[in-house]
Design a protein around this motif. Structure first.
Motif, PDB file in Angstrom:
ATOM      1  N   LYS A 566      32.548  56.894   0.405  1.00 28.58           N
ATOM      2  CA  LYS A 566      33.337  55.668   0.428  1.00 28.58           C
ATOM      3  C   LYS A 566      34.794  56.038   0.190  1.00 28.58           C
ATOM      4  O   LYS A 566      35.107  57.150  -0.232  1.00 28.58           O
ATOM      5  N   LYS A 572      32.053  53.994  -7.048  1.00 27.66           N
ATOM      6  CA  LYS A 572      31.321  52.995  -6.275  1.00 27.66           C
ATOM      7  C   LYS A 572      30.211  53.609  -5.432  1.00 27.66           C
ATOM      8  O   LYS A 572      29.246  52.942  -5.096  1.00 27.66           O
ATOM      9  N   GLU A 600      31.809  48.671   2.426  1.00 29.57           N
ATOM     10  CA  GLU A 600      32.768  48.258   1.406  1.00 29.57           C
ATOM     11  C   GLU A 600      33.999  47.604   2.032  1.00 29.57           C
ATOM     12  O   GLU A 600      34.482  48.029   3.073  1.00 29.57           O
TER      13      GLU A 600
END
Length: 672
Positions: A566, A572, A600
């Motif tokens: 990510k 995350k 995301e």
């Protein structure tokens, strides 16, 4: 979907998942062993790095000679002709898919051969029998790599989920737009229905775009998948539908938990089902592997399993589906103490003779005796990874300082008294409350006298810059127990007065409820746990993630690296709250296969005043390009080699053009 009884349900893969199971033609080979829906591939004997020897080709010909019918056709004009030539994967099951190999001979006016696929399990077998191909391995490889090759080797399949036919090539086939266009034209002229091109790598997807051709991507098929076996296995327990782990204080090791999404942290349970997809490498999924419990993503799981809520069931998670079957409650499960281990598991014995702070530079894996595996591994890698990658500088506060501080606070005696209490042993809520008080007292205690040494080291060695303060205990990163996510990390500490508090917070996390319960379930003596602290420079990561140095879905594919990624800081990724970008890279085929792009819409970045903040993501969903994927995979192989050649679970970050390694622990495959 078949009719299912009230007491037992079997949930097969969706029609799209059936597509995924057989669409990837690995050099046109027949399946050998279980196929893996989650990776959209089927096995290949070529993956050992060599083609079949002539005697093996002859043996296969003899074996397949029992199949009747024509050896090949120049046209397929009906469904019946397709079925006459097809090999069927998973015949008689919901995963049934027929496929036919084809060969195009460019030297003979682009003649196309649709092969009797049960007879010719490999394109090579047919090509050598017809004298279209001769020579050694190099000659064969040229048919997949050379833009001026004589032969094109492909596969077409009937896809119930589209519905319709697709054609495709091996993931490592270096197709050109001209070769792809030629294939599409020959198929259109000789096949009775339209076909769509299925890409098996990012390179092939780009080739199709340059050819102006619509493409069915692997990601598009996987996006519709309704089932994903994150960890296979079987468990018995009470099925509980839980809205939020944080709001449920009485989870038990005998519970099979059904959740809306993957939680950030979890106490030991018997099994896990979530109804939102997440990355394979979230902390909770890694814990499930370490606990050897079945774990699956199932779309709409709450609705599907509502009738079993509160009932004792047996959950079975397999590669192609899962089953939930009612059962009587075992007599032994009536007592909460039944879940308490009777045997103890030894932890690595710490060396408490070393009290001085230790810089990462110069450390080796042997230093895990006083600084833990996490810090020792990073120290060992720091000197050997450059220039391919770097380990951010830092230092370790050893076990001995933790042990002395706990003794000063009377923590060992306090813990011993708690463990003598019947309510503490039998009631998880009591343990949760008492451990919270203990953590608070440790974090709030006056700073240790040695904290002045930490500050001096922080300023002199690290220039007083922002640091992550991280755990490195003797109860994590072990060959059979990862401890992923059990202990606290304090991100981006930028102020001197916050450093001592951060270290004591990490020390206190030994008594995080989830950590205590995980160790309890594993049979560890709680009084044998010690915590070193790793103080490490913060990296303003452009992207970050985790990789495994083998295919986590197929242990035989050692040449494959799996990566999840990510944007921003890596917190995350390991939380697993939203779908990460997931890709597979093969060092053999050099192909990048995309399983998912990141879902995301925000990322975490370091805040100027300390800590982190969340900001919107700008740009597209792609996190990693092919060149960066290949570089990361190469670094992963180097890390594996330097850490005893055992497969690794590696946390990484990218800052500008620099690859940073933040952690390397043994990869635990807890499937059973």
């Amino acid at each position: 979907m078949p009719t299912l009884s009230a007491s037992s349900k079997h949930f097969p893969l969706s029609r799209v998942s059936r597509i995924v199971l057989a669409v990837l033609c690995m050099l046109g080979t027949a399946a050998s062993g279980p196929a893996h829906a989650q990776t959209a591939r089927k096995p290949s004997p070529y993956e050992n790095g060599r083609p079949l020897r002539p005697d093996e080709v002859e043996a296969r010909k003899a074996e397949d000679a029992r199949w009747g019918g024509p050896r090949f056709l120049g046209k397929i004009q009906t469904r019946a002709e397709f079925e006459q030539l097809a090999r069927v994967y998973n015949a008689g099951t919901p995963l049934e898919i027929p496929h036919v190999l084809f060969v195009i001979d460019r030297q003979r006016a682009d003649r196309i051969y649709y092969l009797h696929t049960p007879r010719y399990g490999l394109h090579e077998t047919f090509a050598r029998e017809r004298r279209l191909l001769s020579g050694d391995k190099a000659k064969l490889i040229a048919q997949y790599k050379d833009p001026n090759r004589r032969l094109l080797f492909g596969t077409l399949s009937w896809q119930n989920g589209l519905p319709g036919y697709t054609f495709e090539f091996w993931e490592g086939d270096l197709l050109t737009p001209e070769l792809l266009t030629l294939t599409a034209q020959r198929l259109a002229a000789t096949f009775y229905e339209p076909l769509r091109f299925k890409s098996n790598s990012t390179l092939q997807e780009q080739t199709a775009q340059r050819a102006g051709m619509d493409v069915v991507t692997q990601e598009a098929l996987l996006r519709e998948q309704t089932f994903l076996p994150l960890n296979t296995g079987r468990a018995q327990g009470r099925l509980r539908i839980v809205k939020s782990v944080d709001e449920t204080s009485d989870l038990s090791p005998t519970d099979i938990v059904v959740l809306d999404e993957v939680p950030v942290a979890l106490t030991p349970v018997a099994g896990l089902v979530t109804q939102r997809p997440s990355t394979l490498l979230s902390h909770v999924n890694l814990l499930a592997k370490g606990w050897r419990i079945p774990n699956a993503y199932v779309r709409d799981a709450v609705a599907a399993l509502r009738e079993h809520d509160g009932q004792w069931v047996e959950l079975t998670v397999e590669n192609n589906g899962y089953r939930v079957q009612r059962m009587a409650q075992p007599a032994a499960a009536a007592s909460p103490a039944a879940a308490t281990p009777t045997a103890t598991t030894p932890l690595p014995k710490p060396d408490l003779s070393v009290r001085a702070v230790k810089p990462l530079s110069g450390m080796t894996t042997r230093d895990s005796r006083y600084c833990g595996v996490k810090a020792a591994n990073l120290g060992a890698l720091k000197s050997v990874l450059p220039p391919a990658a770097n380990v951010p500088d830092g230092f370790c506060i050893p076990f001995a300082q933790y042990a002395a501080f706990m003794h000063k606070l009377g923590v060992p005696a306090r813990l011993a008294a708690l463990e003598q209490r019947a309510d503490f042993a039998s009631d998880a809520n009591v343990r949760r409350a008492e451990l919270a008080k203990l953590r608070q007292d440790i974090a709030d205690a006056p700073p240790d006298a040695l904290s002045a040494d930490w500050l001096a080291r922080w300023k002199k060695q690290l220039g007083g810059r922002g640091v992550f303060v991280r755990s490195s205990s003797n109860s994590e990163d072990l060959p059979g127990f990862s401890g992923a996510g059990l202990y606290t990390t304090v991100p981006n500490v930028t102020q001197a007065d916050a450093l001592a508090r951060a270290v004591q917070t990490v020390w206190a996390s030994v008594y995080n409820f989830e950590a205590y319960e995980a160790r309890r379930a594993a049979g560890f003596n709680q009084d044998a746990v010690v915590m070193a602290v790793l103080v490490q420079l913060a990296a303003a990561s452009d992207s970050s993630g985790v990789m495994i140095t083998r295919d986590p879905f197929d242990a035989s594919r050692r040449h494959v690296t799996y990566l999840s990624a990510k944007r921003g800081l890596g917190i995350k990724v390991v939380e697993g709250k939203r779908q990460a970008e997931q890709v597979m890279y093969s060092s053999w085929s050099k192909a990048v296969q995309v399983l998912s792009r990141s879902a995301e819409d925000t990322e975490l970045v370091a805040a100027a005043g300390g800590g982190v903040r969340e900001v919107p993501i700008e740009g597209g969903r792609q996190v990693l390009n092919d060149a960066l994927v290949a570089r990361l995979a190469a670094v992963g192989r180097q890390v594996k080699k330097r850490l005893g050649n055992a497969d690794q679970d590696i946390e990484w970050a990218v800052q500008g053009d620099e690859i940073l390694i933040l952690q390397a622990r043994p990869y635990i495959d807890g499937s059973r």
